[in-house]
Every structure is written in C-alpha cells, then in structure tokens.
Design an enzyme around this catalytic site. Structure first.
Site, PDB file in Angstrom:
ATOM      1  N   ARG A  71      -4.798   3.948   6.151  1.00 53.43           N
ATOM      2  CA  ARG A  71      -5.720   4.877   5.502  1.00 53.43           C
ATOM      3  C   ARG A  71      -6.353   4.218   4.289  1.00 53.43           C
ATOM      4  NH1 ARG A  71      -5.593   8.713   1.268  1.00 53.43           N
ATOM      5  NH2 ARG A  71      -3.558   7.870   0.716  1.00 53.43           N
TER       6      ARG A  71
ATOM      7  N   ARG B 262       8.761   4.032  -1.223  1.00 59.46           N
ATOM      8  CA  ARG B 262       7.497   4.042  -1.959  1.00 59.46           C
ATOM      9  C   ARG B 262       7.527   5.199  -2.937  1.00 59.46           C
ATOM     10  NH1 ARG B 262       1.719   5.044   1.222  1.00 59.46           N
ATOM     11  NH2 ARG B 262       0.352   4.307  -0.458  1.00 59.46           N
TER      12      ARG B 262
ATOM     13  N   GLY C 239      -3.994   2.512   1.589  1.00 66.16           N
ATOM     14  CA  GLY C 239      -3.098   1.431   1.191  1.00 66.16           C
ATOM     15  C   GLY C 239      -3.074   1.166  -0.302  1.00 66.16           C
TER      16      GLY C 239
ATOM     17  N   HIS D  84      13.389   6.535  11.194  1.00 71.22           N
ATOM     18  CA  HIS D  84      13.213   7.381  10.008  1.00 71.22           C
ATOM     19  C   HIS D  84      14.473   8.215   9.763  1.00 71.22           C
ATOM     20  CE1 HIS D  84       9.037   6.387   9.614  1.00 71.22           C
ATOM     21  NE2 HIS D  84       8.605   7.090  10.636  1.00 71.22           N
TER      22      HIS D  84
ATOM     23  N   TYR E  43       7.480  -0.529  -1.564  1.00 75.55           N
ATOM     24  CA  TYR E  43       6.076  -0.720  -1.176  1.00 75.55           C
ATOM     25  C   TYR E  43       5.303  -1.415  -2.291  1.00 75.55           C
ATOM     26  CZ  TYR E  43       1.311   0.740   0.145  1.00 75.55           C
ATOM     27  OH  TYR E  43      -0.020   0.766   0.473  1.00 75.55           O
TER      28      TYR E  43
ATOM     29  N   LYS F  41       5.446   7.138   5.956  1.00 75.11           N
ATOM     30  CA  LYS F  41       4.372   6.803   5.011  1.00 75.11           C
ATOM     31  C   LYS F  41       4.827   5.963   3.820  1.00 75.11           C
ATOM     32  CE  LYS F  41       1.492   7.937   6.774  1.00 75.11           C
ATOM     33  NZ  LYS F  41       1.249   7.210   8.047  1.00 75.11           N
TER      34      LYS F  41
HETATM   35  P1  A3P Z   1      -1.929   5.449   2.591  1.00 76.07           P
HETATM   36  O1  A3P Z   1      -1.988   6.711   3.445  1.00 76.07           O
HETATM   37  O2  A3P Z   1      -1.603   5.752   1.155  1.00 76.07           O
HETATM   38  O3  A3P Z   1      -3.154   4.607   2.731  1.00 76.07           O
HETATM   39  P2  A3P Z   1       3.824   3.944   7.303  1.00 76.07           P
HETATM   40  O4  A3P Z   1       3.526   2.642   7.950  1.00 76.07           O
HETATM   41  O5  A3P Z   1       5.253   4.052   6.827  1.00 76.07           O
HETATM   42  O6  A3P Z   1       3.387   5.100   8.140  1.00 76.07           O
HETATM   43  O7  A3P Z   1       2.971   4.004   5.929  1.00 76.07           O
HETATM   44  C1  A3P Z   1       1.568   4.127   5.981  1.00 76.07           C
HETATM   45  C2  A3P Z   1       0.997   3.830   4.597  1.00 76.07           C
HETATM   46  O8  A3P Z   1       1.074   2.402   4.356  1.00 76.07           O
HETATM   47  C3  A3P Z   1      -0.486   4.195   4.505  1.00 76.07           C
HETATM   48  O9  A3P Z   1      -0.687   4.557   3.132  1.00 76.07           O
HETATM   49  C4  A3P Z   1      -1.150   2.867   4.869  1.00 76.07           C
HETATM   50  O10 A3P Z   1      -2.491   2.762   4.465  1.00 76.07           O
HETATM   51  C5  A3P Z   1      -0.242   1.880   4.124  1.00 76.07           C
HETATM   52  N1  A3P Z   1      -0.319   0.491   4.637  1.00 76.07           N
HETATM   53  C6  A3P Z   1      -0.215   0.053   5.902  1.00 76.07           C
HETATM   54  N2  A3P Z   1      -0.355  -1.280   5.982  1.00 76.07           N
HETATM   55  C7  A3P Z   1      -0.546  -1.728   4.725  1.00 76.07           C
HETATM   56  C8  A3P Z   1      -0.756  -3.023   4.141  1.00 76.07           C
HETATM   57  N3  A3P Z   1      -0.785  -4.132   4.885  1.00 76.07           N
HETATM   58  N4  A3P Z   1      -0.933  -3.090   2.810  1.00 76.07           N
HETATM   59  C9  A3P Z   1      -0.905  -1.964   2.051  1.00 76.07           C
HETATM   60  N5  A3P Z   1      -0.712  -0.729   2.553  1.00 76.07           N
HETATM   61  C10 A3P Z   1      -0.536  -0.597   3.870  1.00 76.07           C
END
Ligand code: A3P
Length: 276
Positions: free
Chosen positions: A236, A111, A238, A89, A174, A42
């Site tokens: 979700r 992040r 972002g 991870h 992030y 995440k």
């Molecule tokens: P949120 O749950 O806060 O929305 P990972 O890819 O490591 O699993 O991380 C997922 C998180 O990155 C989620 O956060 C997701 O919405 C966010 N995310 C994915 N693509 C993104 C983008 N292009 N810009 C901003 N956030 C993004």
C-alpha cells in the site's frame, strides 16, 4: 457478512482458516530445520518473506500460512521435500507444540501498533475476505478491543514477547528493516557476502517489491498472509508514521493510555516509540 469470521479459542479467524484445520494444529509434525515467519497481520510479513527467499536462493519453499486452508493443509505441508519457511499469524499459545519441542527457529516481526492499525484499516476496506468497516473511527475501536482478525495486537505481541529470552526466536521490527538483513543471516547461519546483502536490500525496497508484483513476476496466488491471495492488496504505502494522518489527538491519547497499561511489563515496548 457476519460469516466472514469465526472464533477459535477466543480469536477471530477468516473462513479461509477452517475450524478443523485449527483443531488439528496440535498434532502437526514439525521438522528441526523448519523456520517460522511469525507476525500479526500488516507488520511487514511479505517484506520479510521476500528477503528470506532471496537469502536462501532456491532450496527452500516459503509455504502459505500454516493456519490457512482446510484439513488437507497439514498433509500438503508434510509432503514437501524441501526445507520449509512457514508463515503464521498464530498467537504463541496456539502454535503447534512440535515447533516448540524441536526448538525450530522462529522470526517474529512486529511494527508500531498505530501504523499496524492504519494499515489494517485499509486492508479491511480493500479485502473482500474481511468484514466491511465504514469509518476509521469504527475500525479504531474494533482494533483496540481486539475485535479484528487475529485478535488483539497486544495479546499477540505479549504472547510472543514472553519467550524473548529463547535463542531460537529472533525479534525484528518493521522500523528497522533496512538494518536487519545482516542480523537475519547470523541468526539463520547463512553465509552471504556484504555485496549480496546490499543487492538484496535494494531488491527488497518497497518500490521494487511493489513493481515486481505489478509486473506479475511473482506467483500472483502466493501470499504469506492467510487473509488474501491478492498480492496487489499488500503493497500500500510502506511508511513509518502514517498513523499520524489518521489518529485524532483524542484517539492518540486513548491508544497511548491502553498501550502504556497493556505494555507496562513489556521490555521491548520502547521499540515502538520511535517517533510518537
Ligand atoms: P502499509 O499498509 O502501511 O503500506 P504484511 O506483509 O504483514 O501484510 O504488511 C503489509 C505492510 O507492509 C503494508 O503497510 C505494506 O505496504 C508494507 N510493506 C510491504 N513490503 C514492504 C517493503 N519492501 N518495504 C516497506 N514496507 C513494505
């Protein structure tokens, strides 16, 4: 329920990472031109993978995470003839030693752990591969104890930060993601024009990537996270600072105390304090 996770070297993994595979990582054959995409869950892994795929166009394969699957995984990765971008991870200490010996390039994306905690809370609720959590309060405690999949955020970050001065590792945040594409190109020695960079940033915005996934333009079974193959779970909200909608003032004080204590020797700790 309890069987969804198992512990290996003190770190909780889902059953999607078999113990045999985890044991055999030590003998994994790295290639000099492998690029590792490293993160705690995440933290923006899919975003970064999206950008990398666009930067390299076609000659590379973004594999599924190295710790995902059973023992046949390593064989599969061995057979790939193209250049490999390999997500993981894993803590630094669990990384197959050959990646270190061959000085493979590694990109570590992190992040603000408060936003990571909130993002992971939602992920736990929506992801059938993870144990159920009833409330944010319960999850908050699990997160701080490191009693979640992939273990403690602090241990993960600090195990990698210890290698901050090695020039084959690039640290990204992030929160910076709109600024970093140029930095990635330099680090990976990629020649990409300013125009293309602009284009790639536009196509990698949260909404574009979310829409792509909804249109199923992208391979729906391919995620770079070992915890799901359902891309719809990834995009979700972002946002930066969503934690403020979840943390109580008391939780924030408790988190901050633990953060300050655990991170007291960290040189990069300030990168997460953007808007606390
Ligand atoms: P949120 O749950 O806060 O929305 P990972 O890819 O490591 O699993 O991380 C997922 C998180 O990155 C989620 O956060 C997701 O919405 C966010 N995310 C994915 N693509 C993104 C983008 N292009 N810009 C901003 N956030 C993004």
């Amino acid at each position: 329920e309890a069987e969804l996770l198992h512990t290996f070297k003190g770190i909780p993994f889902t059953t999607r990472s078999s113990p045999e595979l985890l044991k055999s990582l030590d003998t994994f054959d790295a290639r000099e031109d492998d690029v590792l995409l490293v993160s705690y869950p995440k933290s923006g892994t899919h975003w970064l993978a999206g950008v990398l795929a666009k930067l390299y166009n076609t000659q590379v394969t973004i594999t599924s995470p190295i710790e995902f699957g059973d023992i046949s995984r390593l064989e599969e990765l061995n057979k790939l003839s193209s250049k490999r971008i390999i997500p993981t991870h894993l803590d630094y200490n669990m990384l197959p030693p050959n990646f270190k010996k061959k000085k493979c390039k590694m990109i570590y994306i992190s992040r603000n752990p408060k936003d990571t905690a909130v993002s992971m809370f939602h992920y736990y609720r929506d992801n059938p591969n993870l144990p159920t959590v009833d409330t944010w309060t319960a999850f908050f405690d699990l997160f701080l104890k490191g009693n979640v999949v992939c273990g403690s955020w602090f241990d993960h970050f600090l195990s990698w930060e210890e290698h901050e001065d090695e020039n084959n590792i690039l640290f990204l945040f992030y929160e910076d993601m709109k600024k970093v594409v140029k930095e990635i190109c330099l680090f990976l020695s990629l020649n990409v024009s300013d125009n293309d960079i602009q284009d790639i940033c536009r196509k990698s915005s949260f909404l574009e990537m979310k829409n792509d996934t909804e249109k199923e333009n992208s391979d729906p079974s391919h995620t770079v996270c070992a915890l799901t193959s359902n891309r719809k779970l990834i995009f979700r909200k972002g946002a930066v600072g969503d934690w403020k909608n979840y943390f109580t003032p008391k939780q924030n004080i408790r988190f901050q105390e633990i953060f300050n204590e655990k991170m007291k020797l960290s040189k990069m700790a300030d990168s997460f304090i953007y808007e606390c």
